[in-house]
Design a protein around this motif. Sequence first.
Motif, PDB file in Angstrom:
ATOM      1  N   PRO A 122       0.815  -1.215   0.000  1.00  0.00           N
ATOM      2  CA  PRO A 122       0.000   0.000   0.000  1.00  0.00           C
ATOM      3  C   PRO A 122       0.851   1.268   0.000  1.00  0.00           C
ATOM      4  CG  PRO A 122       0.051  -0.946   2.192  1.00  0.00           C
ATOM      5  CD  PRO A 122       0.757  -1.923   1.294  1.00  0.00           C
ATOM      6  N   LEU A 171      -5.934  -0.686   6.106  1.00  0.00           N
ATOM      7  CA  LEU A 171      -5.061  -1.803   6.458  1.00  0.00           C
ATOM      8  C   LEU A 171      -5.803  -2.903   7.200  1.00  0.00           C
ATOM      9  CD1 LEU A 171      -1.844   0.095   7.621  1.00  0.00           C
ATOM     10  CD2 LEU A 171      -2.149  -1.184   5.502  1.00  0.00           C
ATOM     11  N   LEU A 181      -6.087  -4.539   3.788  1.00  0.00           N
ATOM     12  CA  LEU A 181      -4.899  -5.018   3.089  1.00  0.00           C
ATOM     13  C   LEU A 181      -4.135  -6.060   3.899  1.00  0.00           C
ATOM     14  CD1 LEU A 181      -3.795  -1.539   1.762  1.00  0.00           C
ATOM     15  CD2 LEU A 181      -4.435  -3.476   0.334  1.00  0.00           C
ATOM     16  N   ALA A 182      -4.172  -5.954   5.224  1.00  0.00           N
ATOM     17  CA  ALA A 182      -3.483  -6.946   6.051  1.00  0.00           C
ATOM     18  C   ALA A 182      -4.114  -8.323   5.884  1.00  0.00           C
ATOM     19  CB  ALA A 182      -3.516  -6.518   7.517  1.00  0.00           C
ATOM     20  N   LEU A 232       5.495  -2.481   3.446  1.00  0.00           N
ATOM     21  CA  LEU A 232       5.293  -1.057   3.696  1.00  0.00           C
ATOM     22  C   LEU A 232       6.573  -0.324   3.332  1.00  0.00           C
ATOM     23  CD1 LEU A 232       3.418  -1.098   7.147  1.00  0.00           C
ATOM     24  CD2 LEU A 232       2.496  -1.365   4.835  1.00  0.00           C
ATOM     25  N   LEU A 261      -1.174  -2.674  13.278  1.00  0.00           N
ATOM     26  CA  LEU A 261      -0.687  -3.983  12.837  1.00  0.00           C
ATOM     27  C   LEU A 261      -0.083  -4.794  13.970  1.00  0.00           C
ATOM     28  CD1 LEU A 261       1.089  -2.902   9.528  1.00  0.00           C
ATOM     29  CD2 LEU A 261      -1.165  -3.956   9.755  1.00  0.00           C
ATOM     30  N   LEU A 308       3.024  -8.439   3.274  1.00  0.00           N
ATOM     31  CA  LEU A 308       2.550  -7.063   3.360  1.00  0.00           C
ATOM     32  C   LEU A 308       3.791  -6.180   3.432  1.00  0.00           C
ATOM     33  CD1 LEU A 308       0.240  -5.006   3.645  1.00  0.00           C
ATOM     34  CD2 LEU A 308       0.421  -5.300   6.122  1.00  0.00           C
ATOM     35  N   SER A 356      -1.722   3.852  11.855  1.00  0.00           N
ATOM     36  CA  SER A 356      -1.772   2.761  10.878  1.00  0.00           C
ATOM     37  C   SER A 356      -0.741   1.693  11.210  1.00  0.00           C
ATOM     38  CB  SER A 356      -1.536   3.300   9.469  1.00  0.00           C
ATOM     39  OG  SER A 356      -2.518   4.239   9.107  1.00  0.00           O
ATOM     40  N   ALA A 376      -2.111   5.166   3.322  1.00  0.00           N
ATOM     41  CA  ALA A 376      -3.149   4.208   3.717  1.00  0.00           C
ATOM     42  C   ALA A 376      -3.572   4.437   5.167  1.00  0.00           C
ATOM     43  CB  ALA A 376      -2.648   2.778   3.535  1.00  0.00           C
TER      44      ALA A 376
END
Length: 397
Positions: free
Chosen positions: A275, A284, A296-297, A307, A321, A305, A317, A279
């Motif tokens: 992404p 996410l 997206l995760a 970044l 995670l 994933l 963000s 984002a």
Amino acid sequence: MALARARAVAVLGVEGHLVEVEADLADGLPRLTLIGLPDTALHESRDRIRAAVVNSGHKWPDRRITLGLFPATLPKAGSGFDLAMAVAVLSAAAVVPPESLLRRVFIGELALDGRVRAVRGVLPAVLKAAAAGVERVVVPAANAAEAALVPGARVEPAIDLAGVLSVLRGEAAAPEVTAPPPTAPTPAEVPGLDLADVAGQTRGRLAVEVAAAGGHHLFMQGPPGSGKTMLADRLPGLLPMLDTDASLEVTAVHSVAGLLPSNAPLVTRPPYRSPHHSATPAALIGSGSAVIRPGLASQAHRGILFLDEAPEFNRQSLDALRQPLESGTIEVARARATARFPARFQLVLAANPCPCAKARGPRGTGCECPSLVRRRYLARLSGPLLDRIDIQVALSA
């Protein structure tokens, strides 16, 4: 009074829930009432199914119609209930025999001319129907290959409402779809980037190889042009093909997200998501009110994933995670429901040593940032997040 029942499936997260659709025709002013926690798309289905029935050559019952979706406490969302509601109304009106509905589950959206359109989340819906012992599953023809991936499922592809009614009345044979034999990955699935493209950077290559072999999270820090993005883009090519169970898990997530291509209903390669740094946490993790979609995760489940320019991401963000990295699942809670998505992915972070991105050499020759600015820049990656990164490597120019 006439009463008929059909069955559909509600998908919440990546879990299916059987829904009983009851149609009651009673005397009174003609109208249609829909109950059972429907969302806006379901409320609009009243006009869709009426037009589809009329344009399929059947008379709409001029009665007071009540459509109930049970269990009533389970939120219902989307247009996948159209087909089940239409056949339930016509069964109550004695157009089709009620016993033909008992051994089937109906999934599909109806167009105004009676065509059955594809919907999202067919794979988890059929998985639930098969687990509940349902004999046959009627799905849109465009989703038939996806539905046939479920072992033991007897799939009946539906092109239009008229064809479904002909099968239910016994006027036509029910078409069946069998699962396609295992084949090699399609060209879209074959990774086109190879680690052999990387010249030099033996330290970075070793870090990527170890991360791929052990499923480790990876953080690469280095000046611009050191190959951080190039190495990360080639990491998926080192991962093995997904086994059958993992393929079904990943395919179910992509089905709910609406990402499955029509020519490749089964995901056999580990997914890769990269992404932009703008984002949001919702992008996410997942978002939605009535219909909660995977972020997206979750789309990177069993894959990567990545970044890029990780310190440029919003702090919220990044910290969102932390919990999925530990548990491998994501829970998106809303007022009406809580959706759970699998999210067991490999996290790969890349960062420049400073915001000016001019660092060169071991001492940062050419960098215009004071040491305090450089420390603050890298401090955007919180300690608890970096604690979860197994491999942290510094790349040279």
